[in-house]
Design a protein around this motif. Structure first.
Motif, PDB file in Angstrom:
ATOM      1  N   GLU B 245       3.305  -9.639 -13.177  1.00  0.00           N
ATOM      2  CA  GLU B 245       4.592  -9.068 -12.749  1.00  0.00           C
ATOM      3  C   GLU B 245       5.082  -9.746 -11.480  1.00  0.00           C
ATOM      4  OE1 GLU B 245       6.177  -5.672 -13.545  1.00  0.00           O
ATOM      5  OE2 GLU B 245       5.230  -5.656 -15.512  1.00  0.00           O
ATOM      6  N   THR B 259       9.249  -5.877  -9.160  1.00  0.00           N
ATOM      7  CA  THR B 259       9.597  -4.954 -10.232  1.00  0.00           C
ATOM      8  C   THR B 259       9.242  -3.534  -9.812  1.00  0.00           C
ATOM      9  OG1 THR B 259       7.432  -5.047 -11.266  1.00  0.00           O
ATOM     10  CG2 THR B 259       9.025  -6.697 -11.980  1.00  0.00           C
ATOM     11  N   GLU B 375      14.591  -3.755  -9.732  1.00  0.00           N
ATOM     12  CA  GLU B 375      14.805  -4.042 -11.142  1.00  0.00           C
ATOM     13  C   GLU B 375      16.220  -3.713 -11.550  1.00  0.00           C
ATOM     14  OE1 GLU B 375      12.348  -1.981 -14.241  1.00  0.00           O
ATOM     15  OE2 GLU B 375      11.064  -3.650 -13.614  1.00  0.00           O
ATOM     16  N   THR B 377      18.408  -2.359 -14.330  1.00  0.00           N
ATOM     17  CA  THR B 377      18.112  -1.561 -15.515  1.00  0.00           C
ATOM     18  C   THR B 377      19.251  -1.620 -16.521  1.00  0.00           C
ATOM     19  OG1 THR B 377      18.767   0.320 -14.163  1.00  0.00           O
ATOM     20  CG2 THR B 377      16.431   0.054 -14.576  1.00  0.00           C
TER      21      THR B 377
END
Lengths: 301, 379
Positions: B245, B259, B375, B377
């Protein structure tokens, strides 16, 4: 021998009659096992030994103490030959069986992954078939009209059936080896299966080749299992009389066969018992030697 | 011959290791001890890959951590570097050479196993001597080197014990001594402290860090404990569901999680799912927020660390300022963790004020620069 439980201590009842009652209860709890051992293990052996030091009086047993049975045994050339032959046959067949079963177990444990249980099952499945049938199968294979002769003839290697395969010491060794393999496999398989995967990995990580790993890690950790398997195989083959009787002929006769004769046709129970004691003694001797190899100062986690 | 080469390499490793984190930050390309290229591992009979398309470069002398929860693929990654597993796709390079098909015993890599994997039938000294014996080191050299290795981990007096006669921490030290005795280029540690209790774990952290400084070899340290990873690493990779990640220095990962998974996994944080309104203004549910800059996304997740939230008079000059009702308080010893409700959002803040209780009203706020968009979305 303190048997004070927490309860007793708390209640302050640690009196000696109470302790006696505790011991009696413990003994009672053990008694089924003790009865079992006494009736099925100790008693028969005591009788065997007793019979061997009693006198044979024309087919009946008179309870006079004598060592004649043993002295005539060890003077008999037939007995000495048979003892030697039996030892050789069962040591050789157990050794061969171990040499086959152990690598087999090693391959199954290390190479078969999640199919190893199935593979192990396939190897010990012959045990489900009657012993007699399994030995008889060798007669079918090795006999004069047998599978092996038929194959050799149809391949043109021989032109007439050979009698050489059946009724010899070699035949007995082959059949006994076959009989012993599943048992030794079971014992060695269990021993190898107990060794966790990460010992192989750690050894490899330390720079050991697969052979180095086997010699320095896997063999020492599985050796007790091999020794136990060998002992089982030896006991199994040393006392056997069915196999020599079926495939051994005269050349393959073993001690077990003459025990049968003494108790049967010859009706000389003391002599038969004497041979039985010698068989048991020889078995114990080999087990004592083997047990030297079962020691392992390690705890596998 | 080989000995000498190893010796000099160790020395260069030590000198090169002065500022690994600085070097990592500048992106200067030192020799890669390990390189994974597009590595994917799928175990037979399983649909999902344990490790999916991982690229990794680990430089000489680094303390590199792979952090992830169980099942994140971190141990599988380590096992592929050690050679216990082969990648389904991709290549593994050690020292620039393709080692994908090289068996573990031919790799210059040592592993400290999670359960130590000391050979139960060998005494401590035999366990530590084993790697030397296997690489054909003359017998007379083995003795002194084993003694030295055991002394380095303060286990010399236990040389004649069997592994089961040792405690967990002692076994751990023996496993370390065994792994280090050959002077490998690379030491892999698979959750080495997992089985130890808290106090021992802290002690071993110092032992490990000191050892790495002394021997100057590359460590790859797999753990699920973010505290360990943050404390020890020069660089760390956070793994989730077989993928990396984020790969960065601990400070960067903590301050700028890439993230929401990383933000949530490393330390405690408040994750607010936000909607962009205009310019630097956004809304989390019904709560209006000021951002440091235009997010350029209509939906995103914002991470605000509890420690960057200021309470009481400290927050008066901050653009994001809220008055909230306390719904729960957790006493942590040196401070309290306060769960506060603003509108339909719940935020966790830390307070040194010991009088705060449920039902009270507190005032708090944060500097927009302290909040990180982790992040997008949507859109």
């Amino acid at each position: 021998m303190s048997t004070i439980t927490g309860e007793q201590a708390a209640a302050g009842e640690v009196t000696s009659p109470n302790r006696l009652w505790q011991s009696i209860k413990k003994f009672l709890a053990l008694s089924p096992a003790l009865v079992w051992i006494f009736v099925l293990v100790l008693l028969p052996n005591i009788f065997l030994i007793l019979y061997s030091v009693w006198e044979n009086d024309l087919g009946t047993i008179s309870q006079n103490w004598t060592l004649d049975n043993y002295s005539s045994l060890f003077q008999s050339e037939v007995f000495k030959t048979l003892l030697k032959r039996t030892l050789i046959i069962s040591l050789v067949s157990t050794t061969i069986a171990t040499l086959i079963a152990y690598p087999l177990a090693y391959v199954v444990v290390t190479k078969f992954g999640r199919y190893k249980t199935i593979a192990a099952l396939l190897i010990i499945i012959p045990l489900w078939v009657s012993y007699l049938m399994r030995v008889f199968a060798w007669k079918i294979i090795l006999g004069e009209e047998g599978v092996l002769n038929g194959m050799l003839m149809s391949l043109g290697i021989t032109d007439k059936p050979s009698e050489a395969f059946l009724y010899s010491t070699t035949t007995v060794i082959v059949a006994l080896t076959y009989v012993a393999i599943p048992y030794i496999f079971l014992s060695t398989y269990t021993a190898l299966d107990r060794i966790p995967r990460h010992y192989y990995e750690a050894s490899s990580d330390c720079g050991a080749s697969p052979w180095g790993t086997f010699r320095n890690v896997i063999w020492p950790l599985s050796r007790p299992g091999v020794a136990v398997g060998f002992a089982i195989g030896f006991v199994l083959t040393f006392g056997d009389y069915v196999t020599p009787a079926m495939v051994g002929g005269l050349e393959g006769t073993m001690l077990g066969s003459i025990v049968l004769q003494e108790f049967g046709n010859a009706n000389n129970w003391p002599m038969g018992a004497g041979i039985g004691v010698v068989i048991a003694g020889a078995g114990l001797l080999v087990l004592a030697v083997v047990s030297l190899f079962t020691r392992l100062d390690a705890r596998i986690e | 011959m080989a000995e000498e080469r190893e010796e000099t390499e160790l020395n260069t490793a030590t000198t090169e290791r002065q500022e690994p984190s600085a070097r990592a930050a500048t992106g200067e390309s030192a020799a890669a001890v390990v390189e994974l290229v597009g590595v994917t591992k799928t175990y037979p009979g399983e649909e999902e890959s344990a490790v999916a398309d991982v690229d990794l470069r680990i430089r000489e002398g680094e303390f590199f951590s792979i952090l992830g929860s169980s099942g994140s693929g971190k141990t599988t990654t380590l096992r592929m570097i050690a050679g216990f597993e082969q990648p389904t796709i991709g290549r593994v390079f050690l020292d620039g050479n393709d080692a994908t098909d090289v068996p573990p015993y031919r790799r210059d890599v040592s592993t400290v196993f999670q359960n130590y994997a000391l050979f139960p039938h060998m005494k401590v000294q035999a366990n530590v001597a084993y790697p030397l014996k296997m690489s054909g080191v003359p017998r007379r050299e083995i003795g002194p080197r084993v003694k030295e290795a055991l002394e380095r981990v303060s286990m010399a007096e236990y040389a004649k014990r069997l592994p089961h006669q040792l405690s967990g921490g002692q076994r751990q030290r023996v496993a370390l001594a065994r792994a280090l005795i050959r002077g490998p280029r690379l030491l892999l540690l698979d959750e080495p402290l997992g089985a130890l209790d808290l106090k021992l774990r802290e002690e071993m952290l110092f032992v490990l860090k000191r050892l790495q400084r002394e021997v100057g070899i590359t460590f790859i340290y797999v753990t699920h404990d973010q505290g360990e990873a943050l404390a020890m690493s020069d660089l760390m990779a956070v793994m989730n569901k077989g993928r990396i990640e984020q790969l960065a220095t601990p400070a960067e990962i903590y301050a700028k999680p890439a993230t929401s998974f990383v933000a949530g996994f490393i330390g405690k944080t408040n994750l607010l799912s936000c909607r962009h309104v205009e310019g630097n203004r956004a809304e989390a549910g019904s709560v209006p927020l000021i951002l440091a800059e235009d997010p350029k996304q209509s939906q995103f997740t914002l991470s605000v660390r509890p420690e960057s939230i200021l309470i009481g008079t400290d927050c008066h000059s901050l653009p994001n300022r809220f008055v909230a009702e306390v719904s729960e308080v957790l006493f942590l010893g040196h401070e309290r963790e306060v769960l506060a409700k603003i509108g339909d959002q719940r935020l966790m803040v830390r307070s040194q004020d010991l009088t705060v209780g449920p039902g009270d009203t507190i005032e708090f706020g944060w500097d927009p620069k302290e909040a990180v968009i982790v992040e997008a979305t949507g859109g």
